[in-house]
Write a protein that holds these residues in place. Sequence first.
Motif, PDB file in Angstrom:
ATOM      1  N   ILE A 110       0.639  -1.228   0.013  1.00 12.36           N
ATOM      2  CA  ILE A 110       0.066   0.111  -0.177  1.00 12.36           C
ATOM      3  C   ILE A 110       0.877   1.157  -0.009  1.00 12.36           C
ATOM      4  CG2 ILE A 110      -1.579   1.316   1.281  1.00 12.36           C
ATOM      5  CD1 ILE A 110      -2.481  -1.300   2.315  1.00 12.36           C
TER       6      ILE A 110
ATOM      7  N   LEU B  51      -6.002   4.522  -1.004  1.00 13.46           N
ATOM      8  CA  LEU B  51      -7.224   4.429  -0.307  1.00 13.46           C
ATOM      9  C   LEU B  51      -7.826   2.902  -1.001  1.00 13.46           C
ATOM     10  CD1 LEU B  51      -8.765   7.701   0.089  1.00 13.46           C
ATOM     11  CD2 LEU B  51      -7.708   6.209   1.784  1.00 13.46           C
ATOM     12  N   GLY B  52      -7.513   2.663  -2.272  1.00  8.39           N
ATOM     13  CA  GLY B  52      -8.197   1.647  -2.984  1.00  8.39           C
ATOM     14  C   GLY B  52      -7.452   0.449  -2.537  1.00  8.39           C
TER      15      GLY B  52
ATOM     16  N   ASN C 226      -5.989   0.011   0.308  1.00  6.16           N
ATOM     17  CA  ASN C 226      -6.327  -0.221   1.685  1.00  6.16           C
ATOM     18  C   ASN C 226      -7.849  -0.952   1.596  1.00  6.16           C
ATOM     19  OD1 ASN C 226      -5.424   0.255   4.123  1.00  6.16           O
ATOM     20  ND2 ASN C 226      -7.232   1.457   4.592  1.00  6.16           N
ATOM     21  N   LYS C 227      -8.763  -0.556   1.065  1.00  7.28           N
ATOM     22  CA  LYS C 227      -9.820  -1.216   0.787  1.00  7.28           C
ATOM     23  C   LYS C 227      -9.992  -2.829   0.385  1.00  7.28           C
ATOM     24  CE  LYS C 227     -14.588  -0.441   0.088  1.00  7.28           C
ATOM     25  NZ  LYS C 227     -15.353  -0.018   1.247  1.00  7.28           N
ATOM     26  N   VAL C 228      -8.963  -2.894  -0.473  1.00  7.90           N
ATOM     27  CA  VAL C 228      -8.548  -4.284  -0.811  1.00  7.90           C
ATOM     28  C   VAL C 228      -8.060  -5.058   0.270  1.00  7.90           C
ATOM     29  CG1 VAL C 228      -7.365  -5.723  -2.382  1.00  7.90           C
ATOM     30  CG2 VAL C 228      -8.442  -3.755  -3.246  1.00  7.90           C
TER      31      VAL C 228
ATOM     32  N   HIS D 277      -8.688  -4.314   3.525  1.00  7.87           N
ATOM     33  CA  HIS D 277      -9.761  -4.726   4.391  1.00  7.87           C
ATOM     34  C   HIS D 277     -10.442  -5.957   3.943  1.00  7.87           C
ATOM     35  CE1 HIS D 277      -9.613  -0.506   5.763  1.00  7.87           C
ATOM     36  NE2 HIS D 277      -8.848  -1.106   6.419  1.00  7.87           N
ATOM     37  N   LEU D 278     -10.764  -6.254   2.538  1.00  7.07           N
ATOM     38  CA  LEU D 278     -11.250  -7.414   1.919  1.00  7.07           C
ATOM     39  C   LEU D 278     -10.735  -8.512   2.367  1.00  7.07           C
ATOM     40  CD1 LEU D 278     -12.380  -5.956  -1.458  1.00  7.07           C
ATOM     41  CD2 LEU D 278     -14.042  -6.141   0.660  1.00  7.07           C
TER      42      LEU D 278
ATOM     43  N   GLY E  13      -4.471  -3.083   7.053  1.00  3.03           N
ATOM     44  CA  GLY E  13      -4.002  -1.824   6.019  1.00  3.03           C
ATOM     45  C   GLY E  13      -3.184  -0.864   6.740  1.00  3.03           C
TER      46      GLY E  13
ATOM     47  N   TYR F 118      -4.971   1.733   7.783  1.00  3.60           N
ATOM     48  CA  TYR F 118      -5.680   2.246   9.192  1.00  3.60           C
ATOM     49  C   TYR F 118      -6.834   0.932   9.173  1.00  3.60           C
ATOM     50  CZ  TYR F 118      -8.937   4.034   5.253  1.00  3.60           C
ATOM     51  OH  TYR F 118      -9.701   3.893   4.241  1.00  3.60           O
ATOM     52  N   LYS F 119      -7.280   1.165  10.371  1.00  5.99           N
ATOM     53  CA  LYS F 119      -8.421  -0.125  10.660  1.00  5.99           C
ATOM     54  C   LYS F 119      -9.880   0.628  10.250  1.00  5.99           C
ATOM     55  CE  LYS F 119      -5.944  -2.644  13.998  1.00  5.99           C
ATOM     56  NZ  LYS F 119      -6.053  -3.169  15.207  1.00  5.99           N
ATOM     57  N   LYS F 120     -10.758  -0.169  10.029  1.00  2.87           N
ATOM     58  CA  LYS F 120     -12.052   0.112   9.793  1.00  2.87           C
ATOM     59  C   LYS F 120     -12.718   0.910  10.892  1.00  2.87           C
ATOM     60  CE  LYS F 120     -13.897  -2.605   6.004  1.00  2.87           C
ATOM     61  NZ  LYS F 120     -14.860  -3.651   5.713  1.00  2.87           N
TER      62      LYS F 120
END
Length: 135
Positions: free
Chosen positions: A56, A118-119, A121-123, A125-126, A131, A133-135
Amino acid sequence: MIWKDTGWGTILFLAALTQIDQGLYEAARVDGASRWRQLWHVTVPGIRGLIILLLILRLGDSLTVGFEQIILQQNLVGRPASEVLDTYVYNNGVLAGQWGVSAAVGLVKGLFGVALVLGANKVAHLFGEAGVYKK
C-alpha cells in the motif's frame, strides 16, 4: 530505488519474522511439514500484514520516478524523451513560470496517489488485514 529501499525493507521483514511464534514451526515439524510447507503455511501468513502494508505504501509512491536522476540527465537525452510528471512540473512551473498548470498537474498526481492508497487499503480490508488504518 530498489537498493535504496532494500535496507529498510530488510529491517522491517526481520522484525516481523521475530514476532512469529516458534511453537508454530515446532508444531509444523511435528506434523511432518517440510521447510517449504513451513514457509508457506507459517512464515507467509505471519508476515502477510507487513507485505500488504508495504504494498500500500509503495503504491502511493509509484508515480514518483526519481526526479533528481532524470533532471540531471535531461540535457543529454533531450527534454521530450525524458519528460515525466515531476520534471514537467519543475520545467513549466519553476523555470517557465506557468504556476497554474504546474500546480494542477501536481495536484492531480497527488490525488491519484491518494486514490491508489485508499483503493489498496480497501482491498486489504477485504482480505481481512488492517492496512494503513483499521475500519
